[in-house]
Write a protein that holds these residues in place. Structure first.
Motif, short mmCIF file in Angstrom:
data_model
loop_
_atom_site.label_atom_id
_atom_site.label_comp_id
_atom_site.label_asym_id
_atom_site.label_seq_id
_atom_site.Cartn_x
_atom_site.Cartn_y
_atom_site.Cartn_z
N THR A 160 5.47 12.66 -30.80
CA THR A 160 6.47 13.50 -30.27
C THR A 160 6.05 14.69 -30.46
OG1 THR A 160 7.84 13.56 -32.37
CG2 THR A 160 8.20 11.91 -31.12
N GLN A 161 5.15 15.41 -31.52
CA GLN A 161 4.93 16.72 -31.50
C GLN A 161 3.80 16.91 -30.37
OE1 GLN A 161 3.37 17.85 -35.14
NE2 GLN A 161 2.74 20.12 -34.42
N ALA A 162 2.96 15.97 -29.95
CA ALA A 162 2.01 16.30 -28.65
C ALA A 162 2.95 16.35 -27.45
CB ALA A 162 1.21 14.91 -28.48
N VAL A 163 4.01 15.81 -27.45
CA VAL A 163 4.81 16.11 -26.19
C VAL A 163 5.55 17.42 -26.29
CG1 VAL A 163 7.03 15.48 -25.01
CG2 VAL A 163 5.32 13.59 -26.01
N ASP A 164 6.02 18.01 -27.52
CA ASP A 164 6.71 19.13 -27.86
C ASP A 164 5.59 20.38 -27.49
OD1 ASP A 164 8.77 17.97 -28.56
OD2 ASP A 164 8.37 18.42 -30.87
N GLU A 165 4.28 20.14 -27.74
CA GLU A 165 3.34 21.09 -27.70
C GLU A 165 2.98 21.37 -26.02
OE1 GLU A 165 3.13 23.04 -29.91
OE2 GLU A 165 3.16 21.86 -32.02
N ALA A 166 2.93 20.12 -25.59
CA ALA A 166 2.78 20.13 -24.03
C ALA A 166 3.85 20.99 -23.35
CB ALA A 166 2.49 18.72 -23.48
N ARG A 167 5.04 20.69 -23.87
CA ARG A 167 6.19 21.45 -23.16
C ARG A 167 6.17 22.98 -23.40
NH1 ARG A 167 9.85 18.26 -24.99
NH2 ARG A 167 9.99 19.47 -26.92
N HIS A 168 5.56 23.51 -24.71
CA HIS A 168 5.58 24.72 -25.01
C HIS A 168 4.40 25.28 -23.98
CE1 HIS A 168 7.01 23.69 -29.24
NE2 HIS A 168 7.92 23.46 -28.14
N ALA A 169 3.27 24.61 -24.06
CA ALA A 169 2.18 24.98 -23.11
C ALA A 169 2.92 25.42 -21.54
CB ALA A 169 1.02 24.34 -23.17
N GLU A 170 3.62 24.49 -21.04
CA GLU A 170 4.06 24.23 -20.16
C GLU A 170 4.86 25.44 -19.78
OE1 GLU A 170 7.40 22.04 -17.21
OE2 GLU A 170 6.75 21.34 -19.27
N VAL A 171 5.88 25.75 -20.67
CA VAL A 171 6.67 26.72 -20.35
C VAL A 171 6.33 28.27 -20.60
CG1 VAL A 171 7.65 27.04 -22.92
CG2 VAL A 171 9.19 27.44 -20.97
N LEU A 172 5.36 28.53 -21.45
CA LEU A 172 4.63 29.54 -21.62
C LEU A 172 3.77 30.02 -20.48
CD1 LEU A 172 3.64 29.76 -25.20
CD2 LEU A 172 5.65 31.13 -24.21
N SER A 173 2.94 28.91 -19.83
CA SER A 173 2.16 29.00 -18.61
C SER A 173 3.21 29.60 -17.52
CB SER A 173 1.08 28.00 -18.42
OG SER A 173 1.82 26.99 -18.36
N ARG A 174 4.15 28.80 -17.37
CA ARG A 174 4.96 29.16 -16.21
C ARG A 174 5.66 30.56 -15.98
NH1 ARG A 174 9.64 24.94 -13.77
NH2 ARG A 174 10.42 26.40 -12.27
N TYR A 175 6.03 30.87 -17.50
CA TYR A 175 6.59 32.22 -17.65
C TYR A 175 5.54 33.20 -17.20
CZ TYR A 175 8.74 36.27 -19.69
OH TYR A 175 9.24 37.66 -19.99
#
Length: 330
Positions: A125-140
Motif C-alpha cells: 500500500t505504501q508503494a501505491v501511496d508513493e506513486a500517488r504522491h509522485a503523480e500529484v506533485l508532477s501534475r502540480y
C-alpha cells in the motif's frame, strides 16, 4: 531544464522472500494495512485541479527562500523576487517529487524483501501511496507551474542510490521510513501551514495523511531486527544514519533557482555561506525554527523507539546540532 539525465540504472541484488503463511502474525502491522486501505484517495478526483495558481502571489512563503533577508535578495526588484519565489518553489517541489519516485521504487523492493505478509501487505500500500504522491506533485508542477521540473539534487540522489542499491530490507527501511520520510513530513507540514497557494496546501494535507503511516511502519518493524544485529552490522547501520542525516540536513541548496533569475556566481555563493548564520540568528523565520525542531524531535524519538539511539549515534547527532534530549519531550 537542459541536458540533465532523466533516468538512472541502479544495480542491486535482492533476496525475495516468498511468504506463504497467511495468518495474521503481526497485528499492529495488519492494523496499519487496514488503515492504509481505509484512507486511500484519488489524486485525479480528490484534488481541485480547476483552481488557478497565481505566480504573482507566489507559491511558498517568501521566508522559506534560502537567503531571505540577505542584502543580495533584498536588492532584487519586486518582479525578480516574485520569479525567484516560483523558481525556488519549483526546485524544492522537484526534490520532493524525485524523493517520492525513489520511495515508490524502494517500497516495490521491500514487498519482495520483508519477511512477513503483514509487512508485505502494508508496504504494497505504501508503494501505491508513493506513486500517488509522485503523480500529484508532477501534475502540480506540469499543469500549474509551467512544467518546471528541476533535476534531482546530488545529495537526494546519493541517498536513494544507497537505499535502492542496498540488499538488506532493514537498511532500506531506516533510510526511507525513518529518515527520509521524517524530513518530508516536516516539510510537507510546514508547506501545508504556510504556503501562499491554497492548492498546494490542499495537496500537502492529503500527502501528510499518508506519510504518518509510513513512519509508523519503521517503528513497528525495526526494533526486533535491530536488536538481532551483530556489532559489525550495527556499526554499518549507524554509519549510514550519519551519512543520510548529513545529506538531508545540509546538502540541498537551490543554486539552479538563483541562476534562473539571473544571479551571478558571487551572489549565489554569498547566499550559500550566509545560510548557517541566518539559521543561528533571531530573525530566522519562526516556522522554519518549528520545522527544524519538529524534524529533529521526530528523528530522535523514532531512533529511540527502534533501538538506534545509543552513545555513538547520540555523539554524531549532537555534532550535527540535533538535541538528542528532544525524545523525552516528544
Amino acid at each position: 531544464m537542459a541536458s540533465e539525465p532523466t533516468m538512472d540504472r541502479i544495480s542491486t541484488t535482492l533476496e525475495t522472500v516468498f511468504q506463504r503463511s497467511y495468518a495474521v502474525e503481526a497485528p499492529d502491522l495488519r492494523r496499519l494495512y487496514e488503515n492504509a486501505k481505509r484512507d486511500q484517495w484519488n489524486a485525479s478526483r480528490d484534488i481541485d485541479w480547476t483552481a488557478d495558481v497565481d505566480p504573482e502571489r507566489g507559491i511558498f512563503a517568501d521566508e522559506l527562500i534560502d537567503g531571505h533577508g540577505t542584502p543580495t535578495l533584498n536588492h532584487l526588484d519586486a518582479p525578480t523576487f516574485k520569479r525567484l519565489n516560483v523558481e525556488f518553489s519549483c526546485w524544492r517541489l522537484s526534490q520532493l517529487l524525485h524523493g517520492e519516485e525513489g520511495a515508490m521504487l524502494a517500497c516495490a523492493q521491500l514487498v519482495d524483501m520483508v519477511p512477513g505478509n503483514d509487512a508485505k501487505f502494508f508496504v504494497a500500500t505504501q508503494a501505491v501511496d508513493e506513486a500517488r504522491h509522485a503523480e500529484v506533485l508532477s501534475r502540480y508542477l506540469i499543469e500549474k507551474c509551467g512544467g518546471k521540473i528541476y533535476p534531482i539534487n546530488g545529495n537526494v540522489k546519493r541517498i536513494f542510490d544507497y537505499i535502492l542499491g542496498h540488499g538488506k530490507w532493514f537498511v532500506k527501511t531506516v533510510g526511507l521510513q525513518l529518515l527520509a520520510e521524517t524530513f518530508a513530513v516536516s516539510l510537507f507540514r510546514m508547506l501545508m501551514e504556510t504556503a501562499k497557494d491554497p492548492l498546494l496546501r490542499q495537496i500537502c494535507r492529503r500527502i501528510l495523511a499518508d506519510e504518518s503511516r509510513h513512519m509508523g511502519f519503521s517503528v513497528l518493524s525495526l526494533p526486533d531486527e535491530i536488536r538481532s544485529l551483530n556489532s559489525s552490522e550495527m556499526r554499518e547501520l549507524e554509519d549510514f544514519v550519519r551519512e543520510a542525516l548529513t545529506l538531508l540536513l545540509s546538502g540541498q541548496f537551490p543554486r539552479e533557482a538563483y541562476e534562473a533569475v539571473g544571479l551571478n556566481s558571487a551572489d549565489i555563493n554569498t547566499i550559500y555561506h550566509a545560510r548557517k548564520e541566518i539559521a543561528r540568528g533571531t530573525d530566522y523565520a519562526y516556522f522554519r525554527k518549528l520545522f527544524r525542531r519538529e524534524m529533529h524531535s521526530t528523528v530522535v524519538t523514532n531512533m529511540k523507539k527502534v533501538g538506534l539511539l545509543n552513545d555513538r549515534t547520540t555523539a554524531f547527532m549532537r555534532d550535527m546540532g540535533i538535541d538528542t534530549n528532544l525524545a523525552s519531550a516528544a
